[in-house]
Scaffold this motif. Structure first.
Motif, PDB file in Angstrom:
ATOM      1  N   VAL A  42       0.848  -1.201   0.000  1.00 31.08           N
ATOM      2  CA  VAL A  42       0.000   0.000   0.000  1.00 31.08           C
ATOM      3  C   VAL A  42       0.878   1.244   0.000  1.00 31.08           C
ATOM      4  N   LYS A  43       1.948   1.208   0.809  1.00 30.30           N
ATOM      5  CA  LYS A  43       2.890   2.341   0.823  1.00 30.30           C
ATOM      6  C   LYS A  43       3.503   2.528  -0.570  1.00 30.30           C
ATOM      7  N   THR A  44       3.884   1.404  -1.180  1.00 29.05           N
ATOM      8  CA  THR A  44       4.448   1.478  -2.543  1.00 29.05           C
ATOM      9  C   THR A  44       3.422   2.085  -3.504  1.00 29.05           C
ATOM     10  N   ALA A  45       2.159   1.656  -3.368  1.00 34.73           N
ATOM     11  CA  ALA A  45       1.113   2.154  -4.279  1.00 34.73           C
ATOM     12  C   ALA A  45       0.977   3.674  -4.175  1.00 34.73           C
ATOM     13  N   PHE A  46       1.026   4.190  -2.955  1.00 35.12           N
ATOM     14  CA  PHE A  46       0.928   5.653  -2.790  1.00 35.12           C
ATOM     15  C   PHE A  46       2.121   6.355  -3.454  1.00 35.12           C
ATOM     16  N   GLN A  47       3.294   5.736  -3.334  1.00 35.79           N
ATOM     17  CA  GLN A  47       4.476   6.331  -3.979  1.00 35.79           C
ATOM     18  C   GLN A  47       4.320   6.272  -5.508  1.00 35.79           C
ATOM     19  N   VAL A  48       3.811   5.138  -6.000  1.00 35.06           N
ATOM     20  CA  VAL A  48       3.602   4.995  -7.455  1.00 35.06           C
ATOM     21  C   VAL A  48       2.651   6.096  -7.944  1.00 35.06           C
ATOM     22  N   ILE A  49       1.596   6.359  -7.169  1.00 33.24           N
ATOM     23  CA  ILE A  49       0.627   7.401  -7.564  1.00 33.24           C
ATOM     24  C   ILE A  49       1.339   8.755  -7.686  1.00 33.24           C
ATOM     25  N   LEU A  50       2.225   9.053  -6.721  1.00 32.66           N
ATOM     26  CA  LEU A  50       2.978  10.320  -6.791  1.00 32.66           C
ATOM     27  C   LEU A  50       3.896  10.331  -8.016  1.00 32.66           C
ATOM     28  N   ASP A  51       4.572   9.213  -8.229  1.00 33.92           N
ATOM     29  CA  ASP A  51       5.494   9.131  -9.372  1.00 33.92           C
ATOM     30  C   ASP A  51       4.760   9.241 -10.711  1.00 33.92           C
ATOM     31  N   LEU A  52       3.532   8.755 -10.714  1.00 30.42           N
ATOM     32  CA  LEU A  52       2.757   8.750 -11.975  1.00 30.42           C
ATOM     33  C   LEU A  52       2.101  10.100 -12.281  1.00 30.42           C
ATOM     34  N   GLU A  53       2.225  11.073 -11.406  1.00 29.17           N
ATOM     35  CA  GLU A  53       1.508  12.340 -11.581  1.00 29.17           C
ATOM     36  C   GLU A  53       1.634  12.930 -13.005  1.00 29.17           C
ATOM     37  N   PRO A  54       2.869  12.995 -13.580  1.00 28.47           N
ATOM     38  CA  PRO A  54       2.950  13.541 -14.946  1.00 28.47           C
ATOM     39  C   PRO A  54       2.100  12.735 -15.945  1.00 28.47           C
ATOM     40  N   LYS A  55       2.099  11.386 -15.776  1.00 31.51           N
ATOM     41  CA  LYS A  55       1.299  10.541 -16.684  1.00 31.51           C
ATOM     42  C   LYS A  55      -0.202  10.759 -16.438  1.00 31.51           C
ATOM     43  N   THR A  56      -0.569  10.930 -15.155  1.00 33.47           N
ATOM     44  CA  THR A  56      -1.982  11.177 -14.818  1.00 33.47           C
ATOM     45  C   THR A  56      -2.452  12.458 -15.522  1.00 33.47           C
TER      46      THR A  56
END
Ligand SMILES: [Zn+2]
Length: 318
Positions: A42-56
């Motif tokens: 879950v912690k990794t998923a939150f980090q992935v969401i932050l990392d994906l911001e440009p793609k989002t």
């Protein structure tokens, strides 16, 4: 009253929207959420969401620039389905009404938890949907409601895949058609009516108000009530049944009786929003009608209010 009046009551729309009056904390869920938040995936998923911001944001802009008025969501639906496929969810398909469904299989897979956003926007065909960027803000028709939801769904799906979260139940990522206007929730209604796939739990992302969670459905019944009569001259035919007088009487009777439900108990409301009919000040109208909207968080209250509306309208004929 001389002459006959005819009463016609038409139920012409039922819909659901959302309300939340009181917030109560269920300690069981709070504990569960806290426990979940400590899990590595879950912690990794939150980090992935932050990392994906440009793609989002890229998904957000590109999908916004594909027009999608209700009943014309097809091109956007195809593009949304392609992006779900690229993420590598287990299965992607478009159902016969046009909803896009992406399946992430659970390890038990007995239940289906749906997360939805609507594909359509309220703007008609031909609207300029080119996104304009001013400082840190994106501007375009439909960018908030609800193309943002679609970009969020893609990022949620990608975060689940990349962080290797394995859920017990299946997750269905769904882009639905026809939420806005005359679409009248046709995509969601289709899914629940056909129950294929079976939906056990539904989370809808909608609108631009981040931080607000609605956990109750609010039912709404809408009616057109119409009184019809022969019509005539105000002086020459004085005494003839007058539909406007009957309508006024019906509203007055309804307001009095409805008080029992609106003054206490689960929140219930009504609104006579439109009154129409009549041709001139010195003609007895041949028709008088009103549009009335009734809402309640308790379904039984809606049915009771409907009975009151029918009874008081009929009483006004007397
Ligand atoms: Zn919306």
């Amino acid at each position: 009253m001389k002459g006959f009046l005819v009463l016609v009551i038409t139920t012409y729309l039922c819909l659901t929207c959302y309300a939340q009056d009181t917030i109560t904390e269920d300690i069981k869920y709070t504990r569960e959420i806290k426990k979940l938040a400590t899990k590595k995936q879950v912690k990794t998923a939150f980090q992935v969401i932050l990392d994906l911001e440009p793609k989002t944001i890229k998904n957000h802009i590109e999908l916004t620039e594909i027009e999608a008025p209700p009943f014309k969501e097809e091109i956007r639906a195809i593009e949304f389905s392609k992006r779900l496929e690229e993420i590598g969810v287990d299965k992607v398909w478009i159902d016969s009404i046009g909803n896009v469904l992406g399946l992430i299989k659970g390890y038990e897979g007995k239940r289906n938890v749906a997360i939805d956003g609507h594909l359509d926007t309220v703007f008609p065909e031909g609207t300029d949907v080119k996104v304009k960027i001013k400082n840190d803000t994106l501007f375009a028709p439909g960018i908030g409601d609800c193309t943002r939801c679609l970009s969020m769904l893609l990022t949620i799906a990608e975060a689940i895949k990349k962080s290797e979260i394995k859920t017990r139940d299946n997750i269905l990522i769904i882009g639905t058609v026809g939420e806005e206007g005359l679409g009248d929730l046709r995509g969601v209604k289709y899914l629940f009516k056909n129950n294929k796939p079976k939906i056990d739990s539904w989370i809808a992302i909608d609108g631009g108000n981040i931080g607000r969670v609605n956990n109750q459905a609010l039912g709404s019944y809408r009616y057109e009530v119409k009184f019809k009569g022969p019509g005539g001259h105000s002086w020459g035919a004085f005494g003839l049944a007058n539909p406007h007088h009957a309508l006024g009487d019906a509203i007055s009777k309804f307001v009095e009786k409805a008080d029992e439900y609106t003054s206490k108990g689960p929140k219930t409301s009504y609104n006579v929003g439109v009154i129409s009919g009549g041709t001139s000040i010195n003609s007895i109208p041949y028709e008088s009608s009103m549009l009335i909207d009734i809402r309640s968080v308790r379904p039984e209250n809606l049915d009771d209010m409907e009975l009151i509306l029918k009874k008081t309208s009929e009483d006004a004929l007397a």
